[in-house]
Design a protein around this motif. Structure first.
Motif, PDB file in Angstrom:
ATOM      1  N   LEU A 190      -3.088   7.290 -11.658  1.00 62.74           N
ATOM      2  CA  LEU A 190      -3.213   5.920 -12.132  1.00 62.74           C
ATOM      3  C   LEU A 190      -2.360   5.031 -11.241  1.00 62.74           C
ATOM      4  O   LEU A 190      -1.129   5.169 -11.195  1.00 62.74           O
ATOM      5  N   GLU A 191      -3.017   4.119 -10.518  1.00 61.22           N
ATOM      6  CA  GLU A 191      -2.320   3.223  -9.612  1.00 61.22           C
ATOM      7  C   GLU A 191      -2.431   1.795 -10.131  1.00 61.22           C
ATOM      8  O   GLU A 191      -3.499   1.370 -10.576  1.00 61.22           O
ATOM      9  N   PRO A 192      -1.336   1.027 -10.084  1.00 59.12           N
ATOM     10  CA  PRO A 192      -1.362  -0.351 -10.614  1.00 59.12           C
ATOM     11  C   PRO A 192      -2.395  -1.212  -9.899  1.00 59.12           C
ATOM     12  O   PRO A 192      -2.577  -1.120  -8.681  1.00 59.12           O
ATOM     13  N   THR A 193      -3.077  -2.041 -10.670  1.00 59.42           N
ATOM     14  CA  THR A 193      -4.039  -2.968 -10.075  1.00 59.42           C
ATOM     15  C   THR A 193      -3.356  -4.216  -9.545  1.00 59.42           C
ATOM     16  O   THR A 193      -3.898  -4.900  -8.688  1.00 59.42           O
ATOM     17  N   GLU A 194      -2.171  -4.533 -10.078  1.00 59.29           N
ATOM     18  CA  GLU A 194      -1.445  -5.719  -9.636  1.00 59.29           C
ATOM     19  C   GLU A 194      -0.545  -5.365  -8.458  1.00 59.29           C
ATOM     20  O   GLU A 194       0.111  -4.316  -8.460  1.00 59.29           O
ATOM     21  N   PRO A 195      -0.468  -6.212  -7.431  1.00 53.75           N
ATOM     22  CA  PRO A 195       0.459  -5.963  -6.325  1.00 53.75           C
ATOM     23  C   PRO A 195       1.901  -6.080  -6.792  1.00 53.75           C
ATOM     24  O   PRO A 195       2.173  -6.728  -7.813  1.00 53.75           O
ATOM     25  N   PRO A 196       2.836  -5.460  -6.085  1.00 53.47           N
ATOM     26  CA  PRO A 196       4.244  -5.558  -6.485  1.00 53.47           C
ATOM     27  C   PRO A 196       4.743  -6.987  -6.386  1.00 53.47           C
ATOM     28  O   PRO A 196       4.169  -7.818  -5.666  1.00 53.47           O
ATOM     29  N   PRO A 197       5.804  -7.330  -7.129  1.00 54.59           N
ATOM     30  CA  PRO A 197       6.344  -8.696  -7.085  1.00 54.59           C
ATOM     31  C   PRO A 197       6.697  -9.112  -5.658  1.00 54.59           C
ATOM     32  O   PRO A 197       7.219  -8.324  -4.871  1.00 54.59           O
ATOM     33  N   GLY A 198       6.379 -10.369  -5.313  1.00 50.21           N
ATOM     34  CA  GLY A 198       6.711 -10.883  -3.997  1.00 50.21           C
ATOM     35  C   GLY A 198       5.711 -10.547  -2.919  1.00 50.21           C
ATOM     36  O   GLY A 198       5.888 -10.927  -1.759  1.00 50.21           O
ATOM     37  N   PHE A 199       4.620  -9.864  -3.277  1.00 53.67           N
ATOM     38  CA  PHE A 199       3.629  -9.483  -2.272  1.00 53.67           C
ATOM     39  C   PHE A 199       2.870 -10.712  -1.777  1.00 53.67           C
ATOM     40  O   PHE A 199       2.452 -11.574  -2.549  1.00 53.67           O
ATOM     41  N   ASP A 200       2.678 -10.776  -0.482  1.00 50.91           N
ATOM     42  CA  ASP A 200       1.940 -11.873   0.166  1.00 50.91           C
ATOM     43  C   ASP A 200       0.534 -11.385   0.514  1.00 50.91           C
ATOM     44  O   ASP A 200       0.372 -10.372   1.189  1.00 50.91           O
ATOM     45  N   ASP A 201      -0.498 -12.099   0.005  1.00 48.16           N
ATOM     46  CA  ASP A 201      -1.883 -11.691   0.257  1.00 48.16           C
ATOM     47  C   ASP A 201      -2.189 -11.536   1.742  1.00 48.16           C
ATOM     48  O   ASP A 201      -3.061 -10.757   2.135  1.00 48.16           O
ATOM     49  N   ASP A 202      -1.488 -12.294   2.592  1.00 49.71           N
ATOM     50  CA  ASP A 202      -1.759 -12.246   4.023  1.00 49.71           C
ATOM     51  C   ASP A 202      -1.250 -10.957   4.678  1.00 49.71           C
ATOM     52  O   ASP A 202      -1.581 -10.672   5.830  1.00 49.71           O
ATOM     53  N   GLU A 203      -0.468 -10.194   3.966  1.00 48.01           N
ATOM     54  CA  GLU A 203       0.121  -8.991   4.550  1.00 48.01           C
ATOM     55  C   GLU A 203      -0.814  -7.789   4.478  1.00 48.01           C
ATOM     56  O   GLU A 203      -0.472  -6.715   4.957  1.00 48.01           O
ATOM     57  N   GLY A 204      -1.973  -7.938   3.844  1.00 48.51           N
ATOM     58  CA  GLY A 204      -2.876  -6.811   3.676  1.00 48.51           C
ATOM     59  C   GLY A 204      -2.536  -6.032   2.422  1.00 48.51           C
ATOM     60  O   GLY A 204      -1.679  -6.409   1.636  1.00 48.51           O
ATOM     61  N   ALA A 205      -3.233  -4.924   2.233  1.00 48.68           N
ATOM     62  CA  ALA A 205      -3.038  -4.116   1.030  1.00 48.68           C
ATOM     63  C   ALA A 205      -1.615  -3.545   0.999  1.00 48.68           C
ATOM     64  O   ALA A 205      -1.168  -2.943   1.979  1.00 48.68           O
ATOM     65  N   PRO A 206      -0.894  -3.735  -0.116  1.00 50.05           N
ATOM     66  CA  PRO A 206       0.475  -3.253  -0.175  1.00 50.05           C
ATOM     67  C   PRO A 206       0.531  -1.746  -0.428  1.00 50.05           C
ATOM     68  O   PRO A 206      -0.380  -1.171  -1.027  1.00 50.05           O
ATOM     69  N   ALA A 207       1.583  -1.133   0.042  1.00 52.79           N
ATOM     70  CA  ALA A 207       1.816   0.269  -0.294  1.00 52.79           C
ATOM     71  C   ALA A 207       2.363   0.340  -1.712  1.00 52.79           C
ATOM     72  O   ALA A 207       3.251  -0.437  -2.086  1.00 52.79           O
ATOM     73  N   ILE A 208       1.823   1.247  -2.515  1.00 53.86           N
ATOM     74  CA  ILE A 208       2.263   1.386  -3.896  1.00 53.86           C
ATOM     75  C   ILE A 208       3.428   2.366  -3.946  1.00 53.86           C
ATOM     76  O   ILE A 208       3.285   3.519  -3.521  1.00 53.86           O
ATOM     77  N   PRO A 209       4.583   1.948  -4.434  1.00 49.96           N
ATOM     78  CA  PRO A 209       5.703   2.886  -4.547  1.00 49.96           C
ATOM     79  C   PRO A 209       5.308   4.096  -5.392  1.00 49.96           C
ATOM     80  O   PRO A 209       4.635   3.953  -6.420  1.00 49.96           O
ATOM     81  N   ALA A 210       5.701   5.261  -4.945  1.00 48.12           N
ATOM     82  CA  ALA A 210       5.269   6.494  -5.617  1.00 48.12           C
ATOM     83  C   ALA A 210       5.665   6.517  -7.081  1.00 48.12           C
ATOM     84  O   ALA A 210       4.908   7.023  -7.932  1.00 48.12           O
ATOM     85  N   ASP A 211       6.837   5.963  -7.414  1.00 43.66           N
ATOM     86  CA  ASP A 211       7.285   6.047  -8.801  1.00 43.66           C
ATOM     87  C   ASP A 211       6.543   5.090  -9.729  1.00 43.66           C
ATOM     88  O   ASP A 211       6.751   5.108 -10.940  1.00 43.66           O
ATOM     89  N   GLN A 212       5.652   4.239  -9.158  1.00 44.93           N
ATOM     90  CA  GLN A 212       4.813   3.388  -9.995  1.00 44.93           C
ATOM     91  C   GLN A 212       3.465   4.040 -10.310  1.00 44.93           C
ATOM     92  O   GLN A 212       2.680   3.498 -11.081  1.00 44.93           O
ATOM     93  N   ILE A 213       3.198   5.171  -9.712  1.00 44.71           N
ATOM     94  CA  ILE A 213       1.962   5.915  -9.961  1.00 44.71           C
ATOM     95  C   ILE A 213       2.191   6.870 -11.131  1.00 44.71           C
ATOM     96  O   ILE A 213       3.261   7.465 -11.272  1.00 44.71           O
ATOM     97  N   ARG A 214       1.183   7.029 -11.974  1.00 43.73           N
ATOM     98  CA  ARG A 214       1.241   7.973 -13.090  1.00 43.73           C
ATOM     99  C   ARG A 214       0.202   9.067 -12.862  1.00 43.73           C
ATOM    100  O   ARG A 214      -0.948   8.776 -12.516  1.00 43.73           O
TER     101      ARG A 214
END
Length: 495
Positions: A190-214
């Protein structure tokens, strides 16, 4: 004397046999948080069809949130709706949707949500015709991001109903979050659908921190308990009375067992019809003859609350619910009255047939059946246990209340649910739509409840029992009065 079944040696061997099968799993100090929910894979694959099983509920609230949601404390939180207002003296609820997308990348619109909500509400109105959704007259998309629920009358508890898992917004493409599910080995990631706080759309797809995955698994209670004991998962959800006896032989530290302080129904409903259970006197005899205190004494942890009332607390009733007329009698006197009623029935109809009692699998169910069968034998009735879904005269209801009203309890055992019901009580509840004042509604509810209790179509035993296992390093978990444990509120301690 409390009679205990010899389950411990069997359970200890069964649990020990499962250890090798989980040796490859991990829930270390970093990485995804491993979560087990008691059930099977079909609960996660097709959750709408699997309701109300725990895995189905968890999957819906995790991947297909509704307009609003519950937090662990039982309070209403924004979900797909980022905010809302209530207008017209409680007859209009206007929700503004947050920015959300379907799994195929399309934007979630108010039109999408209105269409799906209409279908869900129509389904629930059939099952709970007197609940908060009965007043919904229309669902109107006002703009692409704003939707209005228009009610014929105020319903203060409607947000509690909208926060139920079955109100999750789910299309054929998938749900609306807060997680997306993908298959990974023997678990769902299960990976979050929302980007992490402070993410800039122009930076491309953000890396999801492993500890946020279930990593979510639906598995048997025995396997879930041993996986947790071996440190291969941080959380076990969906525990019920039927699996509670597994915890002691598995050697689970009692400080890791979390009991939810829930309210709801736990008892036996008459779901079959024959001359025996059609007898008012026999149904009352069965209800009065069960020793609820001894059932409680055999369950580990000693926290199960018994009750002999359909509605356990006052809620929105004009006065506390009345106890049944036999409540003050000693058990032996109650069973003597029960034997007399069954003897009278036998003299007029011949030997009574054995009562089939539908209970879920598990050692807790075997304990429960042993006690109920013993008490039925004391009044001259035989019983045998059958699986849920099989033909049965009595079936277990084990559900947490969806909203805080006596109407939920009465609706759950009403005629719409195919339970041996009081037609008079049902007619009373239907007449509420013509009531003009709160006092009239209260009077109708009081009379309907009295009729239902006197009918004895449902035998209250106690409150639902819901338990979880939470590792000490897992923060953000709390016992919940609604047995709801959002996975996105959890985090692992770094200490």
């Amino acid at each position: 004397m409390v009679h205990r079944l010899p389950l411990r040696p069997f359970l200890a061997l069964a649990c020990a046999a499962l250890v090798p099968s989980i040796s490859a799993c991990s829930d270390g100090e970093s990485g995804p948080v491993a979560v087990s929910v008691i059930g099977d894979g079909s609960d996660l694959a097709n959750p709408l069809a699997a309701l109300p099983r725990p895995g189905a509920k968890l999957m819906l609230e995790t991947t297909a949130q509704g307009l609003v949601a519950f937090d662990a404390a039982g309070d209403i939180l924004p979900a797909l709706a980022q905010r809302w207002i209530v207008e017209d003296d409680g007859r209009s609820y206007i929700f503004r949707l947050r920015r959300a997308f379907w799994p195929d990348g399309r934007r979630v619109t108010a039109t999408d949500v209105a269409r799906l909500l209409k279908s869900r509400i129509a389904m629930l109105q059939r099952l709970d015709p007197h609940g908060p959704l009965d007043a919904v007259q229309s669902i109107v998309p006002m703009t692409g991001e704003v939707i209005e629920l228009r009610l014929g009358a105020p319903r203060p508890l409607i947000l509690q109903m909208l926060a139920q898992p079955q109100m999750g917004i789910l299309s054929r493409a998938g749900g609306t979050g807060p997680y997306r599910a993908t298959r990974r080995a023997d678990a769902l990631a299960l990976e979050p659908t929302e980007p992490p706080p402070g993410f800039d759309d122009d930076e491309g797809a953000p890396a999801i921190p492993a500890d946020q995955i279930r990593l979510l698994r639906a598995e048997s209670a025995a396997l879930a308990v041993i996986r947790f004991r071996e440190g291969k998962s941080a959380l076990v959800l969906g525990g019920r009375f039927s699996d509670l006896p597994l915890l002691i032989p598995a050697g689970i530290d009692k400080d890791m067992v979390r009991i939810d302080p829930v309210q709801g129904l736990f008892g036996l409903a008459f779901t079959g019809r024959n001359r025996l259970v059609d007898s008012d006197a026999v149904r009352e005899a069965i209800a009065m003859s069960i020793d609820r205190d001894q059932i409680a004494a055999t369950l580990p942890l000693g926290r199960w609350q018994t009750t002999d009332r359909l509605v356990p607390v006052q809620l929105d009733l004009p006065e506390p619910p009345l106890a049944p007329r036999w409540a003050g009698l000693p058990l032996l006197e109650r069973q003597a009255l029960g034997r007399s009623a069954v003897s009278t029935w036998r003299s007029e109809n011949g030997d009574p047939p054995a009562l089939r009692i539908a209970l879920p699998a598990g050692p807790g169910s075997r304990l429960l059946f042993a006690h109920v069968a013993r008490d039925l034998a004391a009044i001259g009735l035989a019983a045998r246990q059958v699986a849920p879904g099989e033909r049965a005269e009595l079936s277990l209801i084990d559900e947490v209340a969806a909203y805080d009203s006596a109407l939920w309890y009465m609706g759950r055992i009403g005629c719409a649910r195919k339970i041996h019901c009081s037609a008079q009580a049902d007619a009373q509840l239907k007449s509420m739509r013509y009531a003009r004042t709160v006092a009239e509604v209260s009077a109708i509810m009081r009379e309907a409840l009295a009729l239902m209790q006197a009918h004895n179509g449902y035998i209250p035993l106690g409150q639902p029992l819901r338990w979880s296992l939470a590792a000490p390093r897992l923060n953000g978990f709390a016992p919940s009065p609604r047995a709801r444990h959002p996975l996105n509120h959890l985090f692992r301690s770094t200490n």
